[in-house]
Design a protein around this motif. Structure first.
Motif, PDB file in Angstrom:
ATOM      1  N   TYR B 265       6.447  25.476   2.708  1.00 25.60           N
ATOM      2  CA  TYR B 265       7.987  25.146   2.899  1.00 25.60           C
ATOM      3  C   TYR B 265       8.674  26.699   2.298  1.00 25.60           C
ATOM      4  O   TYR B 265       9.680  27.000   2.780  1.00 25.60           O
ATOM      5  CB  TYR B 265       8.427  24.106   2.351  1.00 25.60           C
ATOM      6  CG  TYR B 265       8.257  22.881   3.452  1.00 25.60           C
ATOM      7  CD1 TYR B 265       8.665  22.844   4.476  1.00 25.60           C
ATOM      8  CD2 TYR B 265       7.468  21.693   3.090  1.00 25.60           C
ATOM      9  CE1 TYR B 265       8.579  21.900   5.476  1.00 25.60           C
ATOM     10  CE2 TYR B 265       7.347  20.574   3.893  1.00 25.60           C
ATOM     11  CZ  TYR B 265       7.895  20.805   5.066  1.00 25.60           C
ATOM     12  OH  TYR B 265       7.534  19.716   5.936  1.00 25.60           O
ATOM     13  N   TRP B 569       6.233  22.240   9.773  1.00 24.19           N
ATOM     14  CA  TRP B 569       7.595  22.291   9.776  1.00 24.19           C
ATOM     15  C   TRP B 569       8.362  21.679  11.244  1.00 24.19           C
ATOM     16  O   TRP B 569       7.548  21.562  12.356  1.00 24.19           O
ATOM     17  CB  TRP B 569       8.316  23.695   9.737  1.00 24.19           C
ATOM     18  CG  TRP B 569       7.744  24.454   8.600  1.00 24.19           C
ATOM     19  CD1 TRP B 569       8.088  24.414   7.154  1.00 24.19           C
ATOM     20  CD2 TRP B 569       6.530  25.298   8.866  1.00 24.19           C
ATOM     21  NE1 TRP B 569       7.214  25.272   6.688  1.00 24.19           N
ATOM     22  CE2 TRP B 569       6.508  25.814   7.480  1.00 24.19           C
ATOM     23  CE3 TRP B 569       5.858  25.851   9.654  1.00 24.19           C
ATOM     24  CZ2 TRP B 569       5.288  26.823   7.146  1.00 24.19           C
ATOM     25  CZ3 TRP B 569       4.860  26.991   9.504  1.00 24.19           C
ATOM     26  CH2 TRP B 569       4.509  27.308   8.130  1.00 24.19           C
ATOM     27  N   CYS B 570       9.587  21.285  11.065  1.00 27.74           N
ATOM     28  CA  CYS B 570      10.290  21.083  12.280  1.00 27.74           C
ATOM     29  C   CYS B 570      11.170  22.384  12.677  1.00 27.74           C
ATOM     30  O   CYS B 570      12.194  22.526  11.988  1.00 27.74           O
ATOM     31  CB  CYS B 570      11.056  19.750  11.967  1.00 27.74           C
ATOM     32  SG  CYS B 570      12.131  19.288  13.344  1.00 27.74           S
ATOM     33  N   SER B 591      13.341  23.111   9.151  1.00 23.78           N
ATOM     34  CA  SER B 591      13.605  21.746   8.288  1.00 23.78           C
ATOM     35  C   SER B 591      12.277  20.977   7.891  1.00 23.78           C
ATOM     36  O   SER B 591      11.178  21.304   8.420  1.00 23.78           O
ATOM     37  CB  SER B 591      14.617  20.995   8.940  1.00 23.78           C
ATOM     38  OG  SER B 591      14.502  20.632  10.162  1.00 23.78           O
ATOM     39  N   ASP B 592      12.378  20.253   6.924  1.00 19.82           N
ATOM     40  CA  ASP B 592      11.395  19.814   6.135  1.00 19.82           C
ATOM     41  C   ASP B 592      11.156  18.225   6.735  1.00 19.82           C
ATOM     42  O   ASP B 592      12.121  17.598   7.209  1.00 19.82           O
ATOM     43  CB  ASP B 592      12.205  19.363   4.880  1.00 19.82           C
ATOM     44  CG  ASP B 592      11.018  19.078   3.696  1.00 19.82           C
ATOM     45  OD1 ASP B 592       9.869  18.426   4.156  1.00 19.82           O
ATOM     46  OD2 ASP B 592      11.238  19.524   2.479  1.00 19.82           O
ATOM     47  N   TRP B 593       9.918  18.053   7.274  1.00 13.91           N
ATOM     48  CA  TRP B 593       9.604  17.049   7.964  1.00 13.91           C
ATOM     49  C   TRP B 593       9.765  15.860   7.064  1.00 13.91           C
ATOM     50  O   TRP B 593      10.368  14.543   7.557  1.00 13.91           O
ATOM     51  CB  TRP B 593       8.100  16.812   8.391  1.00 13.91           C
ATOM     52  CG  TRP B 593       7.669  17.380   9.469  1.00 13.91           C
ATOM     53  CD1 TRP B 593       6.821  18.482   9.626  1.00 13.91           C
ATOM     54  CD2 TRP B 593       8.147  16.972  10.799  1.00 13.91           C
ATOM     55  NE1 TRP B 593       6.975  18.917  11.401  1.00 13.91           N
ATOM     56  CE2 TRP B 593       7.636  17.830  11.873  1.00 13.91           C
ATOM     57  CE3 TRP B 593       8.873  15.976  11.185  1.00 13.91           C
ATOM     58  CZ2 TRP B 593       7.816  17.628  13.153  1.00 13.91           C
ATOM     59  CZ3 TRP B 593       8.923  15.833  12.527  1.00 13.91           C
ATOM     60  CH2 TRP B 593       8.642  16.478  13.702  1.00 13.91           C
ATOM     61  N   SER B 594       9.687  15.795   5.706  1.00 16.73           N
ATOM     62  CA  SER B 594       9.880  14.467   5.027  1.00 16.73           C
ATOM     63  C   SER B 594      11.287  13.912   5.079  1.00 16.73           C
ATOM     64  O   SER B 594      11.553  12.792   5.199  1.00 16.73           O
ATOM     65  CB  SER B 594       9.586  14.840   3.419  1.00 16.73           C
ATOM     66  OG  SER B 594      10.297  15.881   2.992  1.00 16.73           O
ATOM     67  N   TRP B 595      12.342  14.806   5.385  1.00 12.19           N
ATOM     68  CA  TRP B 595      13.437  14.122   5.647  1.00 12.19           C
ATOM     69  C   TRP B 595      13.602  13.311   7.020  1.00 12.19           C
ATOM     70  O   TRP B 595      14.196  12.232   7.113  1.00 12.19           O
ATOM     71  CB  TRP B 595      14.520  15.321   6.145  1.00 12.19           C
ATOM     72  CG  TRP B 595      15.418  16.048   4.834  1.00 12.19           C
ATOM     73  CD1 TRP B 595      15.246  16.980   4.263  1.00 12.19           C
ATOM     74  CD2 TRP B 595      16.367  15.232   4.024  1.00 12.19           C
ATOM     75  NE1 TRP B 595      16.020  17.197   3.214  1.00 12.19           N
ATOM     76  CE2 TRP B 595      16.860  16.090   3.053  1.00 12.19           C
ATOM     77  CE3 TRP B 595      16.928  13.832   4.238  1.00 12.19           C
ATOM     78  CZ2 TRP B 595      17.679  15.507   2.001  1.00 12.19           C
ATOM     79  CZ3 TRP B 595      17.848  13.348   3.417  1.00 12.19           C
ATOM     80  CH2 TRP B 595      18.285  14.297   2.305  1.00 12.19           C
ATOM     81  N   LEU B 596      13.109  14.020   8.104  1.00 14.40           N
ATOM     82  CA  LEU B 596      12.912  13.037   9.290  1.00 14.40           C
ATOM     83  C   LEU B 596      12.142  12.083   9.319  1.00 14.40           C
ATOM     84  O   LEU B 596      12.488  11.020   9.711  1.00 14.40           O
ATOM     85  CB  LEU B 596      12.655  14.106  10.180  1.00 14.40           C
ATOM     86  CG  LEU B 596      13.305  15.541  10.650  1.00 14.40           C
ATOM     87  CD1 LEU B 596      12.680  16.187  11.767  1.00 14.40           C
ATOM     88  CD2 LEU B 596      14.658  15.042  10.821  1.00 14.40           C
ATOM     89  N   VAL B 597      11.038  12.039   8.437  1.00 18.45           N
ATOM     90  CA  VAL B 597      10.155  11.047   8.513  1.00 18.45           C
ATOM     91  C   VAL B 597      10.563   9.725   7.332  1.00 18.45           C
ATOM     92  O   VAL B 597      10.268   8.735   7.737  1.00 18.45           O
ATOM     93  CB  VAL B 597       8.677  11.511   8.309  1.00 18.45           C
ATOM     94  CG1 VAL B 597       7.719  10.243   8.237  1.00 18.45           C
ATOM     95  CG2 VAL B 597       8.227  12.458   9.634  1.00 18.45           C
TER      96      VAL B 597
END
Lengths: 314, 640
Positions: B265, B569-570, B591-597
Motif C-alpha cells: 500500500y 489494491w482496488c 484504495s485499500d481493500w480492507s475498507w471495502l471488505v
C-alpha cells in the motif's frame, strides 16, 4: 593472520579476474553466433580507457550521482571478499554471512537505482523502476534458496555451508536440486542477462541496467561497468561453489589451494559456456513476462525449502 | 516564548525518562513508588522493570529529540487559525500519558493513562480542524481508539476475574483455563493490535498520522505504536503466561500479512506522510513476525531461540522508533519548505536542502534494512531465529516459518523499491514545482534533531552487540533465558545463537567498506593527472531542452509493481482522450481493500441497526417512562 592475507589476495584476484569473465562470455557468445567478436581481454582495455577519460557530469547531478559508483563498487568488493573461492578457510566469511551478502547486493542496487533517478531524465527513471521491480521479485527467491542451503548446513556462514556441502556424500537431495535451479534463475535475472535484460543493447525500450548508467562517463562509468562484471563473477562463484563444491580446498595448504584454483577455473569456464549457450538460444523476454520467470524461481526455491523441512529433517 | 519553554520542558522530561529507562534496563532494577492520585481506596502504584525501562528509553529519546525540532516547526502556526498553545499542551499531556502507561502496574491506572493517551493524541490529530479531511481522519482515529480501548478493558476484565484484583501482580498469578486464556489473548491481540495498526485494523493509521503536525506524527508513528507493542508484550508474556503455539501462529501470520500489505500500500501512495504511515504498518508487521516466532518457540520449549526472536522484535521497536521519527521529521522539513503533500510536486531538493537530504537518505537506508545501518540488524536477527525453525517437531509449524521469512524477504525488497521512489522523486531529479525549486534549508534546531537521529541509526547499526546485550535482560525477565553467547565473543561480533551458526561483524564491515572506498578513490585519482570534472547539460537526444515533466513520476515509477500485484489494491483507472484545447488526461485512484471488505459493510450494518432501533424512539414521555419501568423490573428480576 595467514588467513586474512589469503582473503585479501583472493579478493584482489577475483576483482581483477572479473572483466575477463565478462569478456569471455561475450567472446564465446560471438563465436557461437558466427561473429568475429572482441577478444576476452577487451573489457580491460575499455576500463583502462574509461578511467583515463575526463568525467562529464550532468548539471542536474547531485552528490548521490557522484558517490554512487564508489559505493556500488566498494560494496561489491566487500561482498566478493566474503565468498570462498579457492578455500573455505576464509576468516572474512565470519564477518558477513549469506544474509549480509544479500544485504550488500541490495545496498549496491539501492545506490545504483538512486543514481538512475538523479539526473532527471526519463531513461534513468525507467531503468531504476524496472530494476527495483525485478529485484524485489528476485530477492525473496534468492534468500529462500540460500536459506535452504543454510538450513542444510545449519549455518548461514558461506564458508561453513560450502564446507558442509563438499564433505557430504554425493547423494542428491531434492532440496538442493530445487534451490540450485532457483539460484540459477535468480542469478541470471540479477546480473542483467538474457532473458531478463540484454547487456549488449542500448535500445531504450528493453534496457534496464544500461538505462540507469546512461549518464555516466569516464572513471565513474568504469566503476559502474566493473561493478556489474564483478557482480556477474560473484554470482557465478556462488553458483559453482554452492552447487558443485567439488575441489574447493578445505585447508590453506599450497597443494589444496592449487587444486582449488584449477577446479574453480574449470567450473567458471563451463559456466561461462553455459551462459553463452543460453544467451544464444534464448531471446529477451517482454518486461511483464519477467514476473512469471521470477515466480518460477521463487516457487522452486520455496519447494526446495519445503522439501528440506518435510523430507529431510526427520 | 511560552511555546519555546514548553518544548524545553518536554525535552527535559524526555531526557529524564530515557535516563531512567536506560538505568532500569542496564542495572536490571525493579522499583516501585506509590502516587497519591486516583480513588481513595486504590492508590496508584508505579513500577519500573527492564521491559518498561526499555520502552521508557524509546519514548524518552524520541521525545527529547522532537523537542529540538518542534519550536521552529510550529512557528508557522503562530498567528495562524489555531493557537499553538493547544498543540504544546496536548503534546505534553500525550507524552505524559505514554510514560504513565509504561509505568502503570494495575489495569485501572493503565486504562486511564491509555485513554488519556488516545484522547490527547486525538486533539493533536484534529489540530488543523479547519480542513474537513482532518476532522474525518481524527474522528476515525477516535472511534478506533475507543473501540480498541474497550476491547483491552475486556481483556483485563478476564484476567481480573481470575486474579481477583486489578493489580498486575494478582493477574500474573491467576490460573486460567486454556479457553479463557485464549479468549483473553484474542481480546488483547485485537485491542492492542488496533492501536499498533496491524492489518486489517490499520485503516485509521494512514488517515490520522499524516494530518497531525510532523513532530507529532513522529511521536505517534515512532513511539505511540511502540507503547501498543509494549502493552501486548506485557499482557501476553508477563500477565497471561502459559503461551500456546497456536497464538504464535496467529501473530506470525497477521504480522507477515501486515508487513507485505503495508509495504505494497505504501508503494502506491503519493502523499509522503501517508506513505510513511503505511510503512509503520509494515514495520509493526515485522515486529509482530518477531513476536510470533518468539511465542512459537517459547511454547514449544525452545526458550533460547525464543529469546533471540524477542530481542529481534524489541530491537526492531527501537530501530523503527529511530528511523521512522527521522523520516517523519525529514518529511516535515520538506513539507514546510515545499508546501506540498504530494510527491509529484517535489524534486531536486537535495541541492536546496543538503542536510535534510543526507539525513533522509540515512533514514531510507535504515528502513530498507540495508547493512551497515540499524534496520538491518533486527531483520537479520529475525531471519536467524526463523532459520532455527527446523528444531520444531511439527510439520505445520516447520512449513509456516519459512513462508513467513519469505514474506519478510519480499517486504524488505519492496521497501527498497518504495524508498528508491521516495528519495528519487523528492530529493533527486529536477524540481517539479516552483515551491520545490525555491525551497530553503531548514533552521538549526530542525536540522540538529535529524542529524542526531541519523547518527543514532548509524550507531545502533554498527554496535549491535552492546544493544543486544542490554536488551537481553528483558527475555531473562520474561522467559528466564537471555543470550549468554551474544557476549561470549568480543563486541566486534554479533553471534546470537553460536559462533558456528551465524555471525555478523558490523564494525569490520563498515571498516572494509571505507577502506575499499579509499583504495578505489586513490587508485582512480592519480596525483599527476588532471582529475577535474566537466559540468554539461544532460543528454537530451538532440531534441531540445529537457523539462521536469519528462522525468519519471512516483506513479510511473511504481507502475510495474502496480501491474504485477494488481490483485492487492482496488484500482480505478480512467483515460480521457485529447480534446480540443487540452491534452489527454489520466486518472487513477487506488484504495485499500480492507475498507471495502470490512469497514464499509460494518458501517452500513450499524446504520441499518440504528435505523431499526430508532423506531422505539417515539418521543412520547409516557412510553419512555414505561421503558424505564420495565428495565428496572427486568434488572430486579436478574439480581434477585
Amino acid at each position: 593472520m595467514n588467513g586474512w592475507l589469503f582473503a585479501i589476495v583472493q579478493t584482489l584476484c577475483v576483482v581483477f579476474f572479473a572483466p575477463f569473465m565478462a569478456g569471455l562470455v561475450k567472446w564465446m557468445k560471438c563465436k557461437l553466433q558466427n561473429r568475429q567478436g572482441p577478444p576476452p581481454w577487451q573489457p580491460y582495455r575499455n576500463l583502462l580507457k574509461l578511467s583515463r577519460k575526463q568525467v562529464v557530469l550532468a548539471d542536474t547531478a547531485s552528490f548521490v550521482f557522484r558517490i554512487a559508483p564508489y559505493v556500488v563498487f566498494s560494496v561489491t568488493i566487500v561482498a566478493v571478499s566474503v565468498v570462498p573461492v579457492i578455500s573455505v578457510q576464509l576468516p572474512t566469511a565470519a564477518l558477513a554471512d549469506v544474509i549480509v551478502l544479500v544485504g550488500f547486493l541490495s545496498l549496491a542496487r539501492f545506490f545504483l537505482s538512486l543514481a538512475g533517478m538523479d539526473v532527471g531524465t526519463s531513461f534513468g527513471g525507467m531503468g531504476s523502476s524496472r530494476e527495483v521491480t525485478i529485484s524485489s521479485l528476485a530477492e525473496p527467491a534468492l534468500l529462500m534458496a540460500f536459506f535452504t542451503l543454510a538450513m542444510n548446513a545449519s549455518s548461514t556462514n558461506v564458508s561453513t555451508v560450502i564446507a558442509h556441502l563438499s564433505q557430504g556424500s554425493l547423494i542428491l537431495y531434492p532440496s538442493l536440486i530445487f534451490s540450485s535451479l532457483g539460484l540459477i534463475l535468480v542469478a541470471i535475472a540479477e546480473t542483467g542477462r538474457i532473458p531478463i535484460d540484454n547487456p549488449a543493447t542500448h535500445l531504450e525500450l528493453t534496457m534496464i541496467h544500461e538505462a540507469m548508467i546512461l549518464e555516466y562517463s569516464g572513471r565513474h562509468l568504469a566503476l559502474m561497468e566493473w561493478a556489474a562484471m564483478l557482480k556477474l563473477t560473484l554470482y557465478s562463484l556462488l553458483i559453482v561453489n554452492l552447487i558443485v563444491p567439488l575441489g574447493v580446498a578445505l585447508t590453506l595448504r599450497p597443494g589444496d589451494l592449487l587444486l582449488g584454483a584449477v577446479s574453480v577455473s574449470c567450473k567458471l569456464l563451463l559456466l561461462a559456456l553455459f551462459l553463452a549457450v543460453v544467451e544464444t538460444a534464448q531471446a529477451k523476454m517482454r518486461l511483464f513476462r519477467a514476473p512469471q520467470y521470477l515466480g518460477l524461481a521463487f516457487i522452486l526455491s520455496l519447494l526446495g525449502m519445503m522439501s528440506h523441512i518435510i523430507l529431510e529433517v526427520r | 516564548m511560552l511555546v519555546r519553554l514548553s518544548f524545553i520542558f518536554l525535552g527535559v522530561s524526555g531526557i529524564a525518562a530515557a535516563w531512567g529507562g536506560a538505568l532500569a534496563l542496564l542495572t536490571v532494577a525493579t522499583e516501585q513508588a506509590g502516587l497519591p492520585l486516583g480513588l481513595p481506596w486504590r492508590q496508584v502504584l508505579l513500577h519500573i522493570d527492564p521491559l518498561s525501562g526499555f520502552f521508557l528509553f524509546i519514548v524518552g529519546t524520541i521525545t527529547s529529540i522532537t523537542a529540538c525540532y518542534g519550536p521552529n516547526y510550529i512557528k508557522e502556526h503562530i498567528g495562524g487559525p489555531q493557537p499553538p498553545g493547544t498543540l504544546t499542551f496536548f503534546t505534553g499531556l500525550f507524552v505524559a500519558a505514554m510514560l504513565f502507561v509504561l509505568l502503570a502496574t494495575d489495569a485501572f491506572s493503565f486504562m486511564v493513562a491509555w485513554e488519556i493517551m488516545s484522547v490527547s493524541s486525538y486533539f493533536l490529530v484534529v489540530f488543523e480542524h479547519h480542513k474537513a479531511e482532518n476532522r474525518s481522519a481524527a474522528f476515525l482515529y477516535l472511534l478506533m481508539a475507543v473501540i480498541g480501548g474497550a476491547i483491552i478493558l475486556l481483556a483485563y476484565g478476564v484476567l481480573a476475574a481470575f486474579g481477583g484484583s486489578f493489580s498486575f501482580y494478582a493477574m500474573a498469578t491467576a490460573q486460567l483455563s486454556p479457553t479463557w486464556a485464549t479468549i483473553a489473548f484474542l481480546l488483547a491481540f485485537v485491542g492492542f493490535g488496533m492501536k499498533a495498526g496491524i492489518v486489517p485494523l490499520h485503516v485509521w493509521l494512514p488517515q490520522a498520522h499524516p494530518v497531525a503536525p510532523s513532530h507529532v506524527s513522529a511521536l505517534m508513528s515512532g513511539v505511540m505504536l511502540k507503547v501498543a507493542v509494549y502493552g501486548f508484550i506485557r499482557f501476553v508474556w508477563d500477565l497471561l503466561g502459559g503461551i500456546l503455539w497456536q497464538w504464535g501462529v496467529l501473530v506470525l501470520l497477521i504480522g507477515a500479512a501486515s508487513a507485505v500489505l503495508g509495504v505494497l500500500y505504501a508503494l502506491m501512495q503519493h502523499d509522503l506522510k501517508r506513505l510513511l504511515a503505511y510503512h509503520s504498518v509494515e514495520n509493526i508487521g515485522i515486529i509482530y513476525i518477531g513476536l510470533g516466532l518468539s511465542m512459537i518457540f517459547s511454547a514449544t520449549g525452545h526458550t533460547g531461540i525464543a529469546a533471540v526472536a524477542l530481542i529481534a522484535a524489541l530491537y526492531h521497536c527501537l530501530n523503527h522508533a529511530l528511523f521512522k521519527s527521522l523520516l517523519f521529521l525529514g518529511a516535515g522539513a520538506v513539507l514546510q519548505q515545499s508546501h506540498h503533500h504530494d510527491m509529484e510536486n517535489m524534486g531536486g531538493l537535495v541541492r536546496r536542502m543538503p542536510v535534510t537530504a543526507i539525513c533522509f537518505l540515512i533514514g531510507c537506508i535504515s528502513i530498507c534494512a540495508l547493512p551497515p545501518f540499524n534496520g538491518f540488524v533486527s531483520e537479520w536477527l529475525i531471519f536467524q531465529a526463523a532459520l532455527q525453525g527446523t528444531v520444531l517437531k511439527s510439520g505445520i509449524l516447520g512449513a509456516m516459518i519459512p513462508v513467513a521469512s519469505a514474506m519478510l524477504a519480499l517486504t524488505s525488497a519492496l521497501a527498497i523499491a518504495c524508498f528508491v521512489k521516495v528519495y528519487g522523486v523528492i530529493f533527486l531529479g529536477r524540481p517539479r514545482s516552483r515551491q520545490a525549486a525555491e525551497a530553503q534549508e531548514v533552521s538549526f534546531g530542525m536540522k540538529s534533531a535529524q542529524v542526531i537521529l541519523a547518527l543514532c541509526c548509524l550507531g545502533f547499526g554498527i554496535f549491535p552487540t552492546w544493544t543486544v546485550i542490554a536488551i537481553s535482560t528483558i527475555p531473562e525477565q520474561l522467559l528466564g533465558t537471555g543470550l549468554a553467547k551474544a557476549a561470549g565473543n568480543s563486541w566486534l561480533w554479533l553471534t546470537p545463537i553460536d559462533k558456528q551458526t551465524a555471525s555478523y561483524g558490523a564494525p569490520s564491515v563498515l571498516l572494509g567498506l571505507l577502506v575499499s572506498w579509499l583504495i578505489v578513490f586513490f587508485f582512480l585519482h592519480p596525483l599527476k593527472r588532471d582529475n577535474r570534472i566537466r559540468i554539461a547539460p544532460a543528454w537530451d537526444c538532440g531534441f531540445g531542452p529537457l523539462t521536469p515533466r519528462m522525468q519519471y513520476t512516483a506513479a510511473s515509477f511504481s507502475m510495474p509493481i502496480r501491474r504485477i500485484f494488481s490483485f492487492v489494491w482496488c484500482i480505478f483507472e480512467k483515460t480521457e482522450p485529447a480534446q480540443p484545447g487540452r491534452g489527454p488526461r489520466y486518472f487513477i485512484k487506488i484504495s485499500d481493500w480492507s475498507w471495502l471488505v470490512f469497514y464499509i459493510p460494518i458501517g452500513k450494518l450499524l446504520l441499518q441497526i440504528a435505523q431499526r432501533t430508532s423506531r422505539i424512539q417515539g418521543g412520547n414521555l409516557r412510553v419512555y417512562l414505561a421503558y424505564s419501568f420495565f428495565t428496572l423490573l427486568f434488572l430486579l428480576w436478574v439480581i434477585v
